[in-house]
Motif scaffolding. Structure first.
Motif, PDB file in Angstrom:
ATOM      1  N   GLU A 182     -11.670 -16.495  -3.570  1.00  0.00           N
ATOM      2  CA  GLU A 182     -11.624 -17.073  -2.223  1.00  0.00           C
ATOM      3  C   GLU A 182     -10.506 -16.425  -1.407  1.00  0.00           C
ATOM      4  N   LEU A 183      -9.380 -16.203  -2.047  1.00  0.00           N
ATOM      5  CA  LEU A 183      -8.245 -15.600  -1.345  1.00  0.00           C
ATOM      6  C   LEU A 183      -8.541 -14.163  -0.929  1.00  0.00           C
ATOM      7  N   THR A 184      -9.085 -13.365  -1.826  1.00  0.00           N
ATOM      8  CA  THR A 184      -9.376 -11.966  -1.469  1.00  0.00           C
ATOM      9  C   THR A 184     -10.462 -11.878  -0.408  1.00  0.00           C
ATOM     10  N   ALA A 185     -11.418 -12.810  -0.431  1.00  0.00           N
ATOM     11  CA  ALA A 185     -12.470 -12.803   0.594  1.00  0.00           C
ATOM     12  C   ALA A 185     -11.874 -13.075   1.971  1.00  0.00           C
ATOM     13  N   ILE A 186     -10.919 -13.972   2.049  1.00  0.00           N
ATOM     14  CA  ILE A 186     -10.256 -14.294   3.315  1.00  0.00           C
ATOM     15  C   ILE A 186      -9.488 -13.087   3.844  1.00  0.00           C
ATOM     16  N   LEU A 187      -8.892 -12.319   2.936  1.00  0.00           N
ATOM     17  CA  LEU A 187      -8.032 -11.207   3.335  1.00  0.00           C
ATOM     18  C   LEU A 187      -8.782  -9.886   3.477  1.00  0.00           C
ATOM     19  N   GLN A 188     -10.060  -9.870   3.150  1.00  0.00           N
ATOM     20  CA  GLN A 188     -10.822  -8.628   3.173  1.00  0.00           C
ATOM     21  C   GLN A 188     -10.771  -7.908   4.521  1.00  0.00           C
ATOM     22  N   PRO A 189     -10.884  -8.616   5.655  1.00  0.00           N
ATOM     23  CA  PRO A 189     -10.811  -7.903   6.939  1.00  0.00           C
ATOM     24  C   PRO A 189      -9.472  -7.202   7.162  1.00  0.00           C
ATOM     25  N   MET A 190      -8.399  -7.733   6.585  1.00  0.00           N
ATOM     26  CA  MET A 190      -7.085  -7.099   6.732  1.00  0.00           C
ATOM     27  C   MET A 190      -6.893  -5.960   5.736  1.00  0.00           C
ATOM     28  N   ALA A 191      -7.594  -6.030   4.599  1.00  0.00           N
ATOM     29  CA  ALA A 191      -7.386  -5.064   3.521  1.00  0.00           C
ATOM     30  C   ALA A 191      -7.971  -3.697   3.851  1.00  0.00           C
ATOM     31  N   GLY A 192      -9.051  -3.679   4.617  1.00  0.00           N
ATOM     32  CA  GLY A 192      -9.693  -2.415   4.930  1.00  0.00           C
ATOM     33  C   GLY A 192     -10.481  -1.884   3.752  1.00  0.00           C
ATOM     34  N   ARG A 193     -11.045  -0.717   3.906  1.00  0.00           N
ATOM     35  CA  ARG A 193     -11.895  -0.146   2.859  1.00  0.00           C
ATOM     36  C   ARG A 193     -11.193   0.927   2.047  1.00  0.00           C
ATOM     37  N   ARG A 194     -10.242   1.613   2.641  1.00  0.00           N
ATOM     38  CA  ARG A 194      -9.655   2.773   1.983  1.00  0.00           C
ATOM     39  C   ARG A 194      -8.836   2.383   0.762  1.00  0.00           C
ATOM     40  N   ASP A 195      -7.994   1.378   0.874  1.00  0.00           N
ATOM     41  CA  ASP A 195      -7.131   0.998  -0.251  1.00  0.00           C
ATOM     42  C   ASP A 195      -7.057  -0.515  -0.358  1.00  0.00           C
ATOM     43  N   ALA A 196      -8.218  -1.151  -0.446  1.00  0.00           N
ATOM     44  CA  ALA A 196      -8.247  -2.608  -0.538  1.00  0.00           C
ATOM     45  C   ALA A 196      -7.541  -3.096  -1.790  1.00  0.00           C
ATOM     46  N   SER A 197      -7.695  -2.389  -2.904  1.00  0.00           N
ATOM     47  CA  SER A 197      -7.059  -2.808  -4.154  1.00  0.00           C
ATOM     48  C   SER A 197      -5.542  -2.808  -4.026  1.00  0.00           C
ATOM     49  N   GLY A 198      -5.007  -1.775  -3.380  1.00  0.00           N
ATOM     50  CA  GLY A 198      -3.561  -1.721  -3.172  1.00  0.00           C
ATOM     51  C   GLY A 198      -3.066  -2.863  -2.306  1.00  0.00           C
ATOM     52  N   TYR A 199      -3.864  -3.217  -1.300  1.00  0.00           N
ATOM     53  CA  TYR A 199      -3.491  -4.311  -0.407  1.00  0.00           C
ATOM     54  C   TYR A 199      -3.470  -5.639  -1.170  1.00  0.00           C
ATOM     55  N   TYR A 200      -4.540  -5.892  -1.930  1.00  0.00           N
ATOM     56  CA  TYR A 200      -4.589  -7.137  -2.699  1.00  0.00           C
ATOM     57  C   TYR A 200      -3.453  -7.195  -3.716  1.00  0.00           C
ATOM     58  N   ALA A 201      -3.119  -6.049  -4.297  1.00  0.00           N
ATOM     59  CA  ALA A 201      -2.024  -6.012  -5.263  1.00  0.00           C
ATOM     60  C   ALA A 201      -0.712  -6.438  -4.614  1.00  0.00           C
ATOM     61  N   GLN A 202      -0.488  -6.011  -3.373  1.00  0.00           N
ATOM     62  CA  GLN A 202       0.726  -6.404  -2.662  1.00  0.00           C
ATOM     63  C   GLN A 202       0.750  -7.912  -2.396  1.00  0.00           C
ATOM     64  N   VAL A 203      -0.398  -8.460  -1.999  1.00  0.00           N
ATOM     65  CA  VAL A 203      -0.481  -9.899  -1.737  1.00  0.00           C
ATOM     66  C   VAL A 203      -0.232 -10.692  -3.008  1.00  0.00           C
ATOM     67  N   PHE A 204      -0.887 -10.305  -4.101  1.00  0.00           N
ATOM     68  CA  PHE A 204      -0.732 -11.030  -5.360  1.00  0.00           C
ATOM     69  C   PHE A 204       0.690 -10.892  -5.898  1.00  0.00           C
ATOM     70  N   GLN A 205       1.287  -9.725  -5.703  1.00  0.00           N
ATOM     71  CA  GLN A 205       2.687  -9.549  -6.100  1.00  0.00           C
ATOM     72  C   GLN A 205       3.575 -10.525  -5.346  1.00  0.00           C
ATOM     73  N   ALA A 206       3.372 -10.623  -4.045  1.00  0.00           N
ATOM     74  CA  ALA A 206       4.196 -11.505  -3.226  1.00  0.00           C
ATOM     75  C   ALA A 206       4.081 -12.959  -3.679  1.00  0.00           C
ATOM     76  N   LEU A 207       2.866 -13.403  -3.921  1.00  0.00           N
ATOM     77  CA  LEU A 207       2.654 -14.784  -4.352  1.00  0.00           C
ATOM     78  C   LEU A 207       3.236 -15.027  -5.735  1.00  0.00           C
ATOM     79  N   ARG A 208       3.052 -14.068  -6.633  1.00  0.00           N
ATOM     80  CA  ARG A 208       3.588 -14.225  -7.993  1.00  0.00           C
ATOM     81  C   ARG A 208       5.109 -14.318  -7.983  1.00  0.00           C
ATOM     82  N   ILE A 209       5.751 -13.474  -7.188  1.00  0.00           N
ATOM     83  CA  ILE A 209       7.208 -13.503  -7.098  1.00  0.00           C
ATOM     84  C   ILE A 209       7.685 -14.842  -6.554  1.00  0.00           C
ATOM     85  N   GLU A 210       6.985 -15.349  -5.537  1.00  0.00           N
ATOM     86  CA  GLU A 210       7.358 -16.635  -4.943  1.00  0.00           C
ATOM     87  C   GLU A 210       7.139 -17.779  -5.928  1.00  0.00           C
TER      88      GLU A 210
END
Length: 310
Positions: A182-210
């Motif tokens: 659900e979270l990645t689906a919400i963020l898909q428009p911001m992630a783009g197509r070129r490096d969506a995996s890298g974008y999601y990794a940054q988001v998940f890193q941020a949440l995990r650290i918090e």
């Protein structure tokens, strides 16, 4: 160890860590990130009958990897930020070395129900200690837009953190965000197509650290290391991203998290710790080929200084 658990986590920079700790057969050491036990197994293999190893991990899955038949080994089910307190409880004032591998274990990334990876759909949990604390789902559903923006900027280093926070707030107004999909689906428009995996990794890193207060725990560990490691002993820390590597690098040089140097009346830098080596130790190409998850690893080593040496 009772059993090999190479499927749980492959220890990073193993030989380099053993050399960095300058192990003595009768020494007392601490592995503050036990995980699958790879580093601990190797340390125990170098210790004699009078040596001791304490291992910290707050995760129940990691505890299942701990040996039960080695009197030299003591497992402590706790966050390493309580290092000094638990050593004191066990009657230990100082140790000869401390090792910290700050990476998330392969086991956590590969277990969908833990919620650490965007590759699988599962509950957005992300807690290292699943007995306590708030989950990633609770963070994305309760933080204000400003709080979400700040953590995505600070811990995820997102350039469009505000847009991502706005999207999360809009989506949760319709229904709570419970899963990683659900979270990645919400963020898909911001992630783009070129490096969506890298974008999601940054988001998940941020949440995990918090969720796990990783930066606060790291600061607590570094400060306590100066108290619990004897003069001449070693601190070895493996980092995986710049957020944790910067304070470790500063600490190894100055003995302070903020990196501000103290000086004597003659302008000479005073520090209770000195770096061992001018540059961090990084994995070889062969190790990265065997274990791609270590490609960003950096091992920094410091030696505690006798007051007479300053």
């Amino acid at each position: 160890m009772d059993r090999e658990r190479n499927d749980y986590h492959v220890p990073a920079l193993l030989d380099e860590c053993l050399e960095a700790l300058s192990l003595s057969p009768d020494g007392v050491y601490v592995d503050v990130t036990f995980g699958g036990g790879g580093h601990s197994r190797a340390i125990l293999s170098r210790l004699g009958p009078d040596g001791r190893l304490f291992a910290f991990d707050q995760d129940a899955d990691a505890e299942a990897n701990a040996p039960t038949d080695d009197p030299r080994f003591i497992f402590i089910r706790s966050n390493f930020r309580y290092l000094a307190s638990f050593l004191r409880y066990h009657g230990v004032r100082q140790v000869d070395g401390v090792l910290a591998d700050l990476g998330v274990s392969s086991h956590h990334f590969d277990t969908p129900q833990r919620g650490f990876s965007f590759r699988f759909d599962g509950e957005a949990d992300m807690r290292m200690n699943n007995r306590a604390g708030r989950t990633a789902s609770e963070v994305v559903n309760t933080y204000t837009e400003e709080q979400l923006t700040r953590l995505l900027q600070t811990y995820g280093e997102l350039t469009n953190a505000r847009r991502a926070a706005e999207a999360i707030v809009r989506a949760r107004a319709e229904r709570p965000i419970r899963t990683t999909a659900e979270l990645t689906a919400i963020l898909q428009p911001m992630a783009g197509r070129r490096d969506a995996s890298g974008y999601y990794a940054q988001v998940f890193q941020a949440l995990r650290i918090e969720v796990n207060d990783e930066m606060g725990a790291l600061s607590d560990l570094l400060r306590q290391a100066l108290r619990v490691i004897r003069p001449g002993g070693r601190l070895a820390v493996i980092t995986y991203h710049s957020l944790e590597d910067r304070p470790v690098k500063r600490f190894m040089r100055t003995g302070r998290i903020d990196g501000r140097s103290e000086e004597d009346v003659y302008g000479n830098r005073l520090s209770p710790i000195r770096p061992v080596g001018r540059k961090p130790i990084v994995p070889t190409a062969d190790e990265v080929a065997r274990n791609p998850r270590v490609r960003s690893a950096k091992l920094r080593v410091g030696e505690i200084i006798n007051e007479e040496e300053q």
